[in-house]
Design an enzyme around this catalytic site. Structure first.
Site, PDB file in Angstrom:
ATOM      1  N   ARG A   1       0.866  -1.181   0.000  1.00 60.41           N
ATOM      2  CA  ARG A   1       0.000   0.000   0.000  1.00 60.41           C
ATOM      3  C   ARG A   1       0.903   1.232   0.000  1.00 60.41           C
ATOM      4  NH1 ARG A   1      -3.406  -2.785  -1.566  1.00 60.41           N
ATOM      5  NH2 ARG A   1      -5.447  -3.268  -0.675  1.00 60.41           N
TER       6      ARG A   1
ATOM      7  N   GLU B   1      -4.055   7.810  -4.732  1.00 61.88           N
ATOM      8  CA  GLU B   1      -4.334   7.170  -6.037  1.00 61.88           C
ATOM      9  C   GLU B   1      -5.677   7.647  -6.565  1.00 61.88           C
ATOM     10  OE1 GLU B   1      -4.057   2.965  -5.372  1.00 61.88           O
ATOM     11  OE2 GLU B   1      -1.924   3.051  -4.878  1.00 61.88           O
TER      12      GLU B   1
ATOM     13  N   HIS C   1      -1.596   0.503  -9.607  1.00 62.98           N
ATOM     14  CA  HIS C   1      -2.211  -0.412  -8.627  1.00 62.98           C
ATOM     15  C   HIS C   1      -2.833  -1.613  -9.362  1.00 62.98           C
ATOM     16  CE1 HIS C   1      -4.011  -0.631  -4.347  1.00 62.98           C
ATOM     17  NE2 HIS C   1      -3.878  -1.860  -4.853  1.00 62.98           N
TER      18      HIS C   1
HETATM   19  N1  LIG Z   1      -0.908  -4.104  -5.084  1.00 58.01           N
HETATM   20  C1  LIG Z   1      -1.980  -4.851  -5.003  1.00 58.01           C
HETATM   21  O1  LIG Z   1      -2.786  -4.909  -5.908  1.00 58.01           O
HETATM   22  C2  LIG Z   1      -2.185  -5.704  -3.782  1.00 58.01           C
HETATM   23  C3  LIG Z   1      -2.945  -6.872  -3.859  1.00 58.01           C
HETATM   24  C4  LIG Z   1      -3.083  -7.676  -2.735  1.00 58.01           C
HETATM   25  C5  LIG Z   1      -2.513  -7.269  -1.531  1.00 58.01           C
HETATM   26  N2  LIG Z   1      -1.817  -6.099  -1.482  1.00 58.01           N
HETATM   27  C6  LIG Z   1      -1.188  -5.649  -0.230  1.00 58.01           C
HETATM   28  O2  LIG Z   1      -0.015  -6.411   0.002  1.00 58.01           O
HETATM   29  C7  LIG Z   1       0.246  -6.453   1.413  1.00 58.01           C
HETATM   30  C8  LIG Z   1       0.556  -7.861   1.850  1.00 58.01           C
HETATM   31  O3  LIG Z   1      -0.543  -8.683   1.543  1.00 58.01           O
HETATM   32  P1  LIG Z   1      -0.584 -10.201   2.033  1.00 58.01           P
HETATM   33  O4  LIG Z   1      -1.730 -10.822   1.356  1.00 58.01           O
HETATM   34  O5  LIG Z   1       0.769 -10.807   1.956  1.00 58.01           O
HETATM   35  O6  LIG Z   1      -0.957  -9.958   3.557  1.00 58.01           O
HETATM   36  P2  LIG Z   1      -0.695 -10.937   4.778  1.00 58.01           P
HETATM   37  O7  LIG Z   1      -1.644 -10.491   5.840  1.00 58.01           O
HETATM   38  O8  LIG Z   1      -0.700 -12.359   4.376  1.00 58.01           O
HETATM   39  O9  LIG Z   1       0.799 -10.571   5.217  1.00 58.01           O
HETATM   40  C9  LIG Z   1       1.142  -9.348   5.802  1.00 58.01           C
HETATM   41  C10 LIG Z   1       2.270  -9.636   6.775  1.00 58.01           C
HETATM   42  O10 LIG Z   1       2.727  -8.378   7.279  1.00 58.01           O
HETATM   43  C11 LIG Z   1       3.114  -8.616   8.626  1.00 58.01           C
HETATM   44  N3  LIG Z   1       3.225  -7.383   9.369  1.00 58.01           N
HETATM   45  C12 LIG Z   1       2.294  -6.769  10.148  1.00 58.01           C
HETATM   46  N4  LIG Z   1       2.829  -5.673  10.700  1.00 58.01           N
HETATM   47  C13 LIG Z   1       4.118  -5.600  10.286  1.00 58.01           C
HETATM   48  C14 LIG Z   1       5.171  -4.696  10.540  1.00 58.01           C
HETATM   49  N5  LIG Z   1       5.010  -3.637  11.344  1.00 58.01           N
HETATM   50  N6  LIG Z   1       6.366  -4.919   9.931  1.00 58.01           N
HETATM   51  C15 LIG Z   1       6.535  -5.994   9.137  1.00 58.01           C
HETATM   52  N7  LIG Z   1       5.576  -6.885   8.874  1.00 58.01           N
HETATM   53  C16 LIG Z   1       4.371  -6.695   9.442  1.00 58.01           C
HETATM   54  C17 LIG Z   1       2.037  -9.542   9.150  1.00 58.01           C
HETATM   55  O11 LIG Z   1       2.495 -10.229  10.311  1.00 58.01           O
HETATM   56  C18 LIG Z   1       1.833 -10.472   7.975  1.00 58.01           C
HETATM   57  O12 LIG Z   1       2.633 -11.632   8.076  1.00 58.01           O
HETATM   58  C19 LIG Z   1      -0.985  -5.820   2.068  1.00 58.01           C
HETATM   59  O13 LIG Z   1      -0.694  -4.458   2.317  1.00 58.01           O
HETATM   60  C20 LIG Z   1      -2.032  -5.879   0.992  1.00 58.01           C
HETATM   61  O14 LIG Z   1      -2.973  -4.838   1.155  1.00 58.01           O
HETATM   62  C21 LIG Z   1      -1.629  -5.323  -2.574  1.00 58.01           C
END
Ligand SMILES: NC(=O)c1ccc[n+]([C@@H]2O[C@H](COP(=O)([O-])OP(=O)(O)OC[C@H]3O[C@@H](n4cnc5c(N)ncnc54)[C@H](O)[C@@H]3O)[C@@H](O)[C@H]2O)c1
Length: 336
Positions: free
Chosen positions: A247, A276, A295
């Protein structure tokens, strides 16, 4: 899966499909609904339904395949028949989960359904930055046959900020590239990290210190806002490449620009931005060392097929008396 005649679970039921391009991108899911007897009212434009448009159909809906159109309390109040909102994706910020719960409406999403698409784009950004692919593309098309000397991924150190679903997929896919993987995630699963050959460290500065590439995969929360700031960039090695497909709020864009201008940051791959769509003229868009996308990391045909099928299956399940998988927990799903 499908029933016969009047026994079909969707007989007499209407599904409103707010998600755009559903018929084009989610053929299997759509077929599943039709085979099970549901009548579909689809958004056949390419823009999300306005509150007025959703207001016009919500009263007839037994189920909704939701895109990013808004299901707030006022919409929910008119949803007399609605049993399930099946979100075509992960984010639930457009659904008032408390209002849904009050009306006994199930809310389902598909966490991880697009993780492979995001992971692959993140790796694409890494290679594009290392090899200056956008510069090469522009030069070759302009007829310039300059030498573009880039870097290989092999032998580099990649730091993963967050070690969740997407980050783990990045790690698994990078295992064939001969890289050194390190991750920081306060809630990481050590056994998974071990199995994937990822070294977990206790602090963020420690994770990024030796990394040639820093790839951000954490959720955006008050705690993670501007995780990549001047201070963290200061702790990185000169010439680092920063990739953000999570994000926009995770990266302080002013700090990133300062890093790019000073040369401390050699390149950035950005799918997400603080605001965005990004305003035309935003200095990151025109910076030659930035490769970006609107995005779109999650947008693969395969991901749409997968999540399309999962959302349709959840609807079929509800009307067949089964508990759908992917039921959203309002307490821990709102931030992603
Ligand atoms: N660009 C896109 O189109 C798109 C699509 C899907 C997801 N995303 C984003 O990608 C990111 C990851 O998604 P995901 O499905 O792997 O989520 P997920 O919940 O599986 O993994 C996120 C991880 O971040 C960790 N985390 C929490 N706080 C943290 C911190 N302070 N420092 C480091 N790590 C921390 C959590 O413990 C978790 O393991 C999210 O922000 C999601 O919104 C973006």
């Amino acid at each position: 899966m499908s029933g016969t005649g009047a026994t079909k679970p969707g007989a007499g039921k209407t599904v409103i499909v707010g998600a755009v391009r559903y018929a084009e991108l989610c053929g299997s899911g759509r077929d599943l609904l039709v085979r099970n007897g549901f009548r579909l009212i689809e958004n056949d434009s390419t823009v999300p339904w306005t509150p007025e448009q959703i207001g016009a159909v919500i009263g007839t809906a037994d189920a909704a395949v939701a895109g990013v159109e808004v299901y707030d309390a006022s919409v929910m109040a008119r949803a007399e028949r609605l049993r399930i909102i099946s979100r075509l994706g992960v984010g639930l910020d457009n659904v008032d989960l408390a209002a849904a719960r009050d009306r006994d409406i199930d809310v389902v999403n598909v966490p991880g359904g697009n993780a492979a698409a995001v992971a692959e784009l993140a790796i694409g950004f890494m290679i594009a930055s290392l090899r200056r692919m956008t510069d090469m593309d522009r030069a070759a098309k302009a007829g310039r046959w300059d030498r573009f000397v880039g870097h290989e991924l092999a032998g580099k150190s990649v730091a993963l900020v967050g070690f969740g679903a997407i980050s783990r997929m990045v790690a698994r896919r990078l295992s064939g590239f001969d890289v050194d993987l390190v991750a920081y995630d306060p809630y990481a699963d050590a056994a998974v990290a071990d199995a994937l050959g990822v070294r977990l460290v206790d602090t963020l500065p420690e994770a990024v210190a030796e990394a040639h590439i820093v790839s951000v995969h954490a959720p955006h929360t008050a705690k993670t806002h501007h995780t990549v700031d001047d201070r963290l960039i200061g702790a990185m090695r000169p010439g680092v490449i920063i990739v953000n497909t999570s994000r926009g709020g995770l990266v302080d864009e002013e700090a990133l620009l300062r890093g790019l201008e000073s040369g401390k940051v050699a390149g950035a791959g950005l799918d997400v931005f603080e605001v965005e769509p990004v305003a035309a003229g935003h200095p990151l868009l025109s910076h030659p060392a930035v490769v970006c996308s609107p995005h779109a990391a999650a947008d693969s045909y395969e991901a749409y097929e997968r999540i399309g099928l999962a959302t349709a299956q959840a609807i079929v399940d509800v009307f067949s008396g089964r508990t759908p998988s992917g039921l959203a927990n309002p307490l821990d799903r709102v931030s992603v």
